[in-house]
Design a protein around this motif. Structure first.
Motif, PDB file in Angstrom:
ATOM      1  N   ASP A 143       0.832  -1.215   0.000  1.00  0.00           N
ATOM      2  CA  ASP A 143       0.000   0.000   0.000  1.00  0.00           C
ATOM      3  C   ASP A 143       0.862   1.260   0.000  1.00  0.00           C
ATOM      4  OD1 ASP A 143      -2.173  -1.644   0.014  1.00  0.00           O
ATOM      5  OD2 ASP A 143      -2.650  -1.376   2.140  1.00  0.00           O
ATOM      6  N   ALA A 144       1.927   1.241   0.803  1.00  0.00           N
ATOM      7  CA  ALA A 144       2.833   2.393   0.821  1.00  0.00           C
ATOM      8  C   ALA A 144       3.540   2.540  -0.526  1.00  0.00           C
ATOM      9  CB  ALA A 144       3.852   2.238   1.941  1.00  0.00           C
ATOM     10  N   TYR A 145       3.894   1.420  -1.133  1.00  0.00           N
ATOM     11  CA  TYR A 145       4.541   1.425  -2.455  1.00  0.00           C
ATOM     12  C   TYR A 145       3.610   2.027  -3.502  1.00  0.00           C
ATOM     13  CZ  TYR A 145       5.992  -0.620  -6.923  1.00  0.00           C
ATOM     14  OH  TYR A 145       6.327  -0.812  -8.248  1.00  0.00           O
ATOM     15  N   LEU A 146       2.329   1.657  -3.451  1.00  0.00           N
ATOM     16  CA  LEU A 146       1.356   2.215  -4.393  1.00  0.00           C
ATOM     17  C   LEU A 146       1.244   3.728  -4.240  1.00  0.00           C
ATOM     18  CD1 LEU A 146      -1.450  -0.496  -4.185  1.00  0.00           C
ATOM     19  CD2 LEU A 146      -0.032   0.029  -6.177  1.00  0.00           C
ATOM     20  N   GLY A 147       1.343   4.189  -2.990  1.00  0.00           N
ATOM     21  CA  GLY A 147       1.294   5.631  -2.756  1.00  0.00           C
ATOM     22  C   GLY A 147       2.474   6.357  -3.380  1.00  0.00           C
ATOM     23  N   GLU A 148       3.623   5.677  -3.463  1.00  0.00           N
ATOM     24  CA  GLU A 148       4.821   6.300  -4.033  1.00  0.00           C
ATOM     25  C   GLU A 148       4.767   6.369  -5.555  1.00  0.00           C
ATOM     26  OE1 GLU A 148       7.070   7.762  -2.411  1.00  0.00           O
ATOM     27  OE2 GLU A 148       6.699   7.114  -0.373  1.00  0.00           O
ATOM     28  N   ILE A 149       4.251   5.328  -6.192  1.00  0.00           N
ATOM     29  CA  ILE A 149       4.249   5.305  -7.659  1.00  0.00           C
ATOM     30  C   ILE A 149       2.987   5.926  -8.245  1.00  0.00           C
ATOM     31  CG2 ILE A 149       5.681   3.239  -7.682  1.00  0.00           C
ATOM     32  CD1 ILE A 149       3.202   1.636  -8.470  1.00  0.00           C
ATOM     33  N   LYS A 154      -7.919  -9.528   0.873  1.00  0.00           N
ATOM     34  CA  LYS A 154      -8.687  -8.556   1.655  1.00  0.00           C
ATOM     35  C   LYS A 154      -8.404  -8.678   3.145  1.00  0.00           C
ATOM     36  CE  LYS A 154     -10.806  -6.900  -1.956  1.00  0.00           C
ATOM     37  NZ  LYS A 154     -10.478  -5.533  -2.448  1.00  0.00           N
ATOM     38  N   GLY A 155      -8.227  -9.916   3.610  1.00  0.00           N
ATOM     39  CA  GLY A 155      -8.011 -10.111   5.034  1.00  0.00           C
ATOM     40  C   GLY A 155      -6.652  -9.661   5.523  1.00  0.00           C
ATOM     41  N   ALA A 156      -5.744  -9.333   4.591  1.00  0.00           N
ATOM     42  CA  ALA A 156      -4.400  -8.912   4.991  1.00  0.00           C
ATOM     43  C   ALA A 156      -4.372  -7.466   5.463  1.00  0.00           C
ATOM     44  CB  ALA A 156      -3.423  -9.096   3.835  1.00  0.00           C
ATOM     45  N   ASP A 210      -6.685   2.298   5.413  1.00  0.00           N
ATOM     46  CA  ASP A 210      -6.262   3.700   5.410  1.00  0.00           C
ATOM     47  C   ASP A 210      -5.083   3.940   4.462  1.00  0.00           C
ATOM     48  OD1 ASP A 210      -8.173   3.755   7.334  1.00  0.00           O
ATOM     49  OD2 ASP A 210      -6.993   4.861   8.807  1.00  0.00           O
ATOM     50  N   ASP A 211      -4.080   3.055   4.503  1.00  0.00           N
ATOM     51  CA  ASP A 211      -2.923   3.231   3.623  1.00  0.00           C
ATOM     52  C   ASP A 211      -3.315   3.097   2.162  1.00  0.00           C
ATOM     53  OD1 ASP A 211      -1.250   3.624   5.778  1.00  0.00           O
ATOM     54  OD2 ASP A 211      -0.659   1.518   5.922  1.00  0.00           O
ATOM     55  N   LEU A 212      -4.207   2.163   1.876  1.00  0.00           N
ATOM     56  CA  LEU A 212      -4.672   1.995   0.504  1.00  0.00           C
ATOM     57  C   LEU A 212      -5.500   3.200   0.061  1.00  0.00           C
ATOM     58  CD1 LEU A 212      -4.803   0.212  -1.974  1.00  0.00           C
ATOM     59  CD2 LEU A 212      -6.773  -0.965  -0.969  1.00  0.00           C
ATOM     60  N   TYR A 213      -6.311   3.731   0.989  1.00  0.00           N
ATOM     61  CA  TYR A 213      -7.083   4.940   0.669  1.00  0.00           C
ATOM     62  C   TYR A 213      -6.155   6.107   0.339  1.00  0.00           C
ATOM     63  CZ  TYR A 213      -9.546   9.319   1.576  1.00  0.00           C
ATOM     64  OH  TYR A 213     -10.023  10.592   1.478  1.00  0.00           O
ATOM     65  N   ARG A 214      -5.073   6.232   1.106  1.00  0.00           N
ATOM     66  CA  ARG A 214      -4.108   7.291   0.831  1.00  0.00           C
ATOM     67  C   ARG A 214      -3.526   7.146  -0.574  1.00  0.00           C
ATOM     68  NH1 ARG A 214       1.385   7.332   1.200  1.00  0.00           N
ATOM     69  NH2 ARG A 214       2.369   9.390   1.373  1.00  0.00           N
ATOM     70  N   ALA A 215      -3.177   5.890  -0.972  1.00  0.00           N
ATOM     71  CA  ALA A 215      -2.642   5.655  -2.312  1.00  0.00           C
ATOM     72  C   ALA A 215      -3.669   5.997  -3.380  1.00  0.00           C
ATOM     73  CB  ALA A 215      -2.202   4.195  -2.443  1.00  0.00           C
ATOM     74  N   VAL A 216      -4.930   5.636  -3.138  1.00  0.00           N
ATOM     75  CA  VAL A 216      -6.008   5.948  -4.083  1.00  0.00           C
ATOM     76  C   VAL A 216      -6.163   7.456  -4.232  1.00  0.00           C
ATOM     77  CG1 VAL A 216      -8.517   5.868  -4.396  1.00  0.00           C
ATOM     78  CG2 VAL A 216      -7.259   3.790  -3.781  1.00  0.00           C
ATOM     79  N   ASP A 217      -6.136   8.156  -3.102  1.00  0.00           N
ATOM     80  CA  ASP A 217      -6.291   9.613  -3.136  1.00  0.00           C
ATOM     81  C   ASP A 217      -5.149  10.278  -3.904  1.00  0.00           C
ATOM     82  OD1 ASP A 217      -7.522  12.048  -2.530  1.00  0.00           O
ATOM     83  OD2 ASP A 217      -6.227  12.333  -0.782  1.00  0.00           O
ATOM     84  N   SER A 242     -12.414   1.048  -6.407  1.00  0.00           N
ATOM     85  CA  SER A 242     -12.961  -0.293  -6.181  1.00  0.00           C
ATOM     86  C   SER A 242     -11.986  -1.204  -5.428  1.00  0.00           C
ATOM     87  CB  SER A 242     -13.322  -0.936  -7.525  1.00  0.00           C
ATOM     88  OG  SER A 242     -12.152  -1.176  -8.311  1.00  0.00           O
ATOM     89  N   VAL A 243     -10.710  -0.820  -5.361  1.00  0.00           N
ATOM     90  CA  VAL A 243      -9.730  -1.681  -4.691  1.00  0.00           C
ATOM     91  C   VAL A 243      -9.849  -1.608  -3.174  1.00  0.00           C
ATOM     92  CG1 VAL A 243      -8.102  -1.488  -6.602  1.00  0.00           C
ATOM     93  CG2 VAL A 243      -7.933   0.119  -4.690  1.00  0.00           C
ATOM     94  N   MET A 244     -10.519  -0.585  -2.655  1.00  0.00           N
ATOM     95  CA  MET A 244     -10.600  -0.444  -1.196  1.00  0.00           C
ATOM     96  C   MET A 244     -12.028  -0.669  -0.719  1.00  0.00           C
ATOM     97  SD  MET A 244     -10.367   3.680  -0.603  1.00  0.00           S
ATOM     98  CE  MET A 244     -11.625   4.781  -1.262  1.00  0.00           C
ATOM     99  N   ASP A 245     -12.148  -0.974   0.574  1.00  0.00           N
ATOM    100  CA  ASP A 245     -13.433  -1.218   1.203  1.00  0.00           C
ATOM    101  C   ASP A 245     -13.739  -0.045   2.127  1.00  0.00           C
ATOM    102  OD1 ASP A 245     -15.656  -2.067   2.496  1.00  0.00           O
ATOM    103  OD2 ASP A 245     -14.829  -3.963   3.221  1.00  0.00           O
ATOM    104  N   PRO A 246     -14.758   0.786   1.795  1.00  0.00           N
ATOM    105  CA  PRO A 246     -15.069   1.949   2.645  1.00  0.00           C
ATOM    106  C   PRO A 246     -15.406   1.572   4.081  1.00  0.00           C
ATOM    107  CG  PRO A 246     -16.191   2.103   0.528  1.00  0.00           C
ATOM    108  CD  PRO A 246     -15.605   0.727   0.597  1.00  0.00           C
TER     109      PRO A 246
END
Length: 577
Positions: A361-367, A387-389, A394-401, A420-424
């Motif tokens: 998730d942090a990597y996605l935020g960087e690229i 999903k269970g991991a 929050d980190d994935l939401y940050r990358a999406v944003d 669609s990759v994150m669960d609200p």
């Protein structure tokens, strides 16, 4: 050009020295020996006394007086022949670890062995190899290096194998083996040493050290040392020959890696893989490196993954296929391990999988800031993580944003695909507050963020990060059902508005035609019909409107300013949220 001048200079000096000790014999020379461009005026009887090969040439010659002999194929060239000739004349010269292998090969070529003459050159060089060269590691390595230009004769004389045996034995027996000394060897000879060390059971640390030092001192040094991606020039694109040499060298080095997957530092493996991608190395080379990194992915940092992802100037993304394979390989390994443990892998993951999820998730935020990163590639990597991991998204939401901010021209459907990759429902309270005010998110995600909190308030459910999966599924199903009702309510309101507009248009048209009676009747019918329809739709709207999350004190998110991410992720050079 400079090398040619130096070679000619050494040749002239050799001829001058040879002339001095030859003419000192005060006997006229009777044969000229040609070695390449060099010519040596010598005496037949002095050469024949030590060299059986030259004796045969003279005896078997059809010329009555053989005055010229060509020995251009002698190992070591003119310089080594000069020393062999000196030996024939009884002139002293120095045997060293640098020339002993060449002298031994030259002695074999000239048949200067003890069978032909006692204490001949072959015996003298063999004594030096045994007593001096193989008495120290550095001496053996220098002799081994000199054999690179003496094949296949040096191999036939077992000099090569003796060097391999001696060096590999030293490497396995010495605690502090100086592996840096092996870096002077050609990759083929270096590989011979590494394979011999493996057969002798050398420690992984010794093998790892030798391979790393050799790589960093080879022609790959600019590729593997440049870890920063700050624009260091690594390879001249106009020199394809050098690129091919580097590619072959990298393939050979990877083939020598020990079988232990955790033997190498992670960053070194990542640098090797980036070099393999850059040099377009073989698929087997890249696959081997990907498997090794995947095996220890839970110890890989975001910076390690970024090493794989960018070109050496740091301006463009590489093909992210290798990163995808690395993450996918780790997930498959975790699934296999989960078969032997209790629990559903989709809902219960190991601590290693949780660490990898945060790293990804942090990597996605960087690229995410790079314009060439497509939605399919972004989602492809994000969806590899089960999903269970993710305990929270929050980190994935940050990358999406960050992705949405870096790609402002996406339409509503495209933005929904990204989200669609994150669960609200797995966002923390702070993240939901941020999402509810985020104008970059599609309306559906904002509705989820707002309505989820209102639903919890109505049902009296307290915020908890440890809610059970069954409860989460129930809430999610209820939320989806209610959101669907909200949309139906809005659709009914729209239809009602269209009907009112249609009736109003009819009234205006009939008034313009001055039809009084019909107009009055139609007007009455309109009023009654409108009242009837309004009563029906108002009843439906009143019931469904209770589910509207914006009914009590909600704000119109279209007027909310771009909010700052209050989760305050750690600063990274690519973060723009």
């Amino acid at each position: 050009m400079a090398a040619s001048v130096t070679s000619n200079s050494r040749l002239s000096m050799a001829l001058e020295r040879t002339g001095q000790w030859v003419f000192s014999q005060e006997i006229p020379t009777d044969v000229v020996v040609e070695v390449g461009e060099a010519k040596f005026s010598l005496h037949k009887f002095m050469l024949v006394a030590k060299s059986n090969y030259i004796r045969k040439l003279i005896m078997e010659s059809k010329e009555p007086e053989l005055t010229r002999i060509n020995l251009s194929e002698i190992p070591g060239g003119p310089e080594i022949f000069e020393k062999a000739a000196k030996f024939c004349y009884g002139v002293n010269f120095e045997i060293t670890v640098h020339n002993v292998a060449a002298l031994r090969c030259a002695a074999e070529y000239l048949q200067m062995n003890d069978k032909y003459c006692d204490n001949n050159l072959a015996g003298r060089t063999e004594d030096f190899l045994s007593q001096v060269a193989f008495a120290s590691l550095s001496g053996a390595i220098v002799v081994f290096k000199s054999c690179e230009d003496l094949l296949p004769l040096a191999a036939n004389l077992k000099i090569v194998q003796r060097c391999i045996d001696f060096i590999s034995a030293k490497a396995c027996n010495e605690a502090n083996f100086p592996t840096e000394e092996l870096s002077i060897l050609d990759i083929e000879f270096f590989g011979n040493i590494i394979n011999a060390m493996k057969q002798r059971g050398a420690k992984s640390l010794t093998l790892t050290s030798a391979l790393m030092i050799y790589t960093e001192r080879s022609s790959l040094r600019d590729l593997v040392r440049d870890h920063s991606g700050n624009g260091t020039k690594t390879s001249d694109p106009s020199n394809p020959v050098r690129r091919i040499e580097q590619r072959e060298l990298l393939n050979s080095i990877v083939s020598l890696l020990p079988s232990e997957k955790v033997a190498f530092p992670i960053h070194f493996l990542c640098c090797l893989l980036r070099s393999a991608i850059f040099l377009k190395a073989s698929s087997s080379c890249k696959s081997e490196l990907e498997k090794r990194i995947s095996a220890i992915l839970d110890h890989v940092t975001v910076d390690d993954l970024l090493v794989l992802s960018f070109t050496y100037d740091g301006e463009r993304l590489f093909d992210l296929d290798s990163v995808r394979k690395i993450v996918s390989g780790f997930v498959e390994k975790e699934k296999t391990m989960a078969v032997f443990s209790v629990g559903d892998f989709r809902e219960t993951c190991s601590s290693s999988m949780h660490r990898v999820a945060k790293t990804v998730d942090a990597y996605l935020g960087e690229i995410a800031t790079y314009g060439e990163l497509s939605i399919s590639k972004f989602n492809g990597i994000a969806n590899l993580v089960p999903k269970g991991a993710r305990k929270v998204d929050d980190d994935l939401y940050r990358a999406v944003d960050i992705y949405l901010k870096a790609h402002p021209n996406l339409d509503e459907i495209e933005r929904e695909k990204v989200c669609s990759v994150m669960d609200p429902l797995k966002l923390s309270y702070e993240a939901r507050v941020h999402a509810s005010q985020n104008k970059r998110l599609p309306v559906q995600i904002v509705l989820h963020a707002l309505y989820y909190d209102q639903l919890k308030l109505r049902s009296g459910v307290e915020e908890s990060n440890n809610r059970t999966p069954d409860n989460a599924i129930t809430v999610r199903n209820q939320l989806q059902s209610d959101v669907s009702l909200i949309k139906e309510n809005e659709a009914l309101r729209t239809e009602l508005l269209k009907m009112k507009m249609y009736i109003t248009d009819m009234q205006v048209n009939k008034n313009n035609n001055n039809v009084q009676g019909t107009s009055s009747s139609t007007s009455a019918t309109k009023v009654n019909g409108s009242s009837t329809k309004r009563t029906f739709f108002s009843s439906v709207s009143k019931k469904l409107g209770k589910l509207n999350p914006f009914k009590s004190g909600s704000k119109d998110t279209s007027n909310i300013e771009d909010a700052v991410d209050i989760t305050k992720p750690r600063r990274r050079r690519f973060s723009i949220s």
